[in-house]
Design a protein around this motif. Structure first.
Motif, short mmCIF file in Angstrom:
data_model
loop_
_atom_site.label_atom_id
_atom_site.label_comp_id
_atom_site.label_asym_id
_atom_site.label_seq_id
_atom_site.Cartn_x
_atom_site.Cartn_y
_atom_site.Cartn_z
N SER A 211 23.93 -29.62 -3.98
CA SER A 211 23.69 -28.47 -4.84
C SER A 211 24.90 -28.21 -5.73
O SER A 211 26.05 -28.38 -5.31
N GLU A 212 24.63 -27.77 -6.94
CA GLU A 212 25.69 -27.39 -7.87
C GLU A 212 26.63 -26.37 -7.22
O GLU A 212 27.84 -26.50 -7.23
N ARG A 213 26.07 -25.31 -6.67
CA ARG A 213 26.82 -24.30 -5.94
C ARG A 213 25.82 -23.48 -5.15
O ARG A 213 24.95 -22.82 -5.73
N SER A 214 25.91 -23.50 -3.83
CA SER A 214 24.90 -22.82 -3.02
C SER A 214 25.38 -21.50 -2.44
O SER A 214 24.61 -20.79 -1.81
N ALA A 215 26.65 -21.16 -2.66
CA ALA A 215 27.18 -19.93 -2.07
C ALA A 215 28.17 -19.31 -3.05
O ALA A 215 28.18 -19.64 -4.24
N PRO A 220 31.88 -23.85 0.55
CA PRO A 220 31.24 -25.17 0.51
C PRO A 220 29.78 -25.07 0.08
O PRO A 220 29.07 -24.13 0.43
N THR A 221 29.35 -26.08 -0.67
CA THR A 221 27.98 -26.11 -1.15
C THR A 221 27.14 -27.06 -0.31
O THR A 221 27.65 -27.95 0.36
N ARG A 237 33.02 -29.45 0.01
CA ARG A 237 34.03 -28.42 -0.29
C ARG A 237 34.27 -28.33 -1.80
O ARG A 237 34.54 -29.33 -2.47
N LEU A 238 34.20 -27.11 -2.33
CA LEU A 238 34.50 -26.83 -3.72
C LEU A 238 35.89 -26.21 -3.84
O LEU A 238 36.36 -25.55 -2.91
N GLN A 239 36.53 -26.41 -5.01
CA GLN A 239 37.86 -25.87 -5.24
C GLN A 239 38.00 -25.42 -6.68
O GLN A 239 37.38 -25.99 -7.60
N ASP A 240 38.82 -24.38 -6.89
CA ASP A 240 39.29 -23.97 -8.23
C ASP A 240 38.16 -23.61 -9.18
O ASP A 240 38.31 -23.77 -10.40
#
Length: 340
Positions: A211-215, A220-221, A237-240
């Motif tokens: 997912s592009e961004r789930s939260a 983390p997505t 894990r997403l960052q920045d």
């Protein structure tokens, strides 16, 4: 950093976001009931960084050339998923208005020079109806393996399977079974990235989608492992403030993830990360080592599609941008060699 260019483009992209409320313009009408041939104009990008035209190394990537693409057809643009043939000569792209683009790449002096034999065609649903006229209109990701094309659909949270080898652009999309968690994704932050894990991967043969961004910000997505020996869910894990826009696998099983940073009135950026094959397992929290980090000082736009192929033992990466059907954005095709 080229602040003038970044500021001007950031302002322009911010204006698009302000006018539309979501950072994307209304989708144009489909091309019609069948494929249409296109004449695509291509302007070469000789340097990725204008202020340092001799620089070719950017992190773990070596720039090989690029193109700015345009065509008179209103439905041309919005390319969010990309595939490139094993011999590197052909591409297939999907747009986020549910169209296929097929074309052959031209080269001159070893660099990309243009596209020929280009065809734009509406994507079809299971019943033969154009997807652009259904709830599955927002097609965002593309992967191909074994003669099958897999397409991620963002707002309706689907993965569609097309028998590409048998029917090409006339193939009809068949929905794949997804876990219940997919239905809980945010409406405009769904399954952007999709790939098929190769044999060395611990999830070999599985369709992998992220997912592009789930939260919320930088949480983390959601990632899905569909089929294969160990189906399940994982987290990326997403960052920045970056979001996931595509993924592709290296032959040895490592996963490359393309990420995009965007803020209205400020601009955008592109990152590429590499996730070790052994890390991608059901239940895992995965993250990748940073390979490259580019911004509007470089010749990028809203980079959303990623393809990988091999060329005489070298790993070649190709990325394409989604111009949101905006007059102030561009369809950019860039080619790199993975050297680090």
């Amino acid at each position: 950093m080229n602040l003038t260019r970044r500021g001007a483009l950031g302002l322009s992209i911010g204006a698009v976001a302000a006018l539309t409320g979501q950072g994307a313009l209304a989708r144009p009408e489909p091309v019609g009931p069948g494929p249409v041939s296109l004449d695509i104009a291509a302007r070469p990008i000789p340097a990725l960084l204008a202020r340092a035209p001799g620089q070719t190394r950017f992190g773990a990537l070596a720039f090989r050339g690029g193109l700015v693409l345009s065509a008179r057809e209103a439905a041309f643009g919005g390319f969010s998923g990309l595939w490139r043939s094993d011999d590197g000569q052909r591409i297939v792209a999907v747009s986020d208005n549910a169209h296929w683009l097929t074309a052959r790449l031209q080269r001159e002096g070893g660099q990309l020079a243009g596209l020929t034999d280009a065809v734009l065609a509406p994507m079809l649903g299971a019943g033969g109806r154009p997807l652009s006229r259904t709830r599955s209109y927002d097609t965002e990701g593309l992967a191909m393996a074994g003669g099958v094309a897999y397409v991620g659909v963002e707002r309706s949270h689907e993965v569609l399977r097309f028998d590409w080898a048998a029917r090409g652009v006339a193939a009809r999309g068949q929905p794949m079974a997804l876990p219940a968690a997919a239905r809980q994704l945010p409406r405009n932050r769904g399954l952007e990235a999709i790939g098929v894990a190769p044999a060395p991967s611990p999830v070999a043969g599985a369709v992998v989608a992220i997912s592009e961004r789930s939260a919320a910000h930088d949480e983390p997505t959601l990632g899905l492992i569909l089929g294969g020996a160990g189906p399940g869910r994982f987290r990326y894990r997403l960052q920045d403030g970056y979001e996931v826009t595509d993924l592709a696998f290296l032959p040895q099983g490592d996963m490359l993830v393309l990420e995009r940073w965007y803020r209205p009135w400020r601009g955008l950026g592109m990152r590429l990360r590499r996730v070790p094959a052994a890390m991608l397992l059901p239940g895992a929290l995965v993250e990748g080592a940073l390979l490259a980090d580019l911004d509007l000082a470089h010749e990028i736009d809203n980079m959303e599609g990623l393809a990988v192929h091999q060329e005489q033992g070298r790993t070649i990466l190709t990325v394409i941008s989604d111009d949101n059907f905006s007059m102030i954005q561009r369809t950019v095709l860039l080619e790199f060699e993975l050297v680090g």
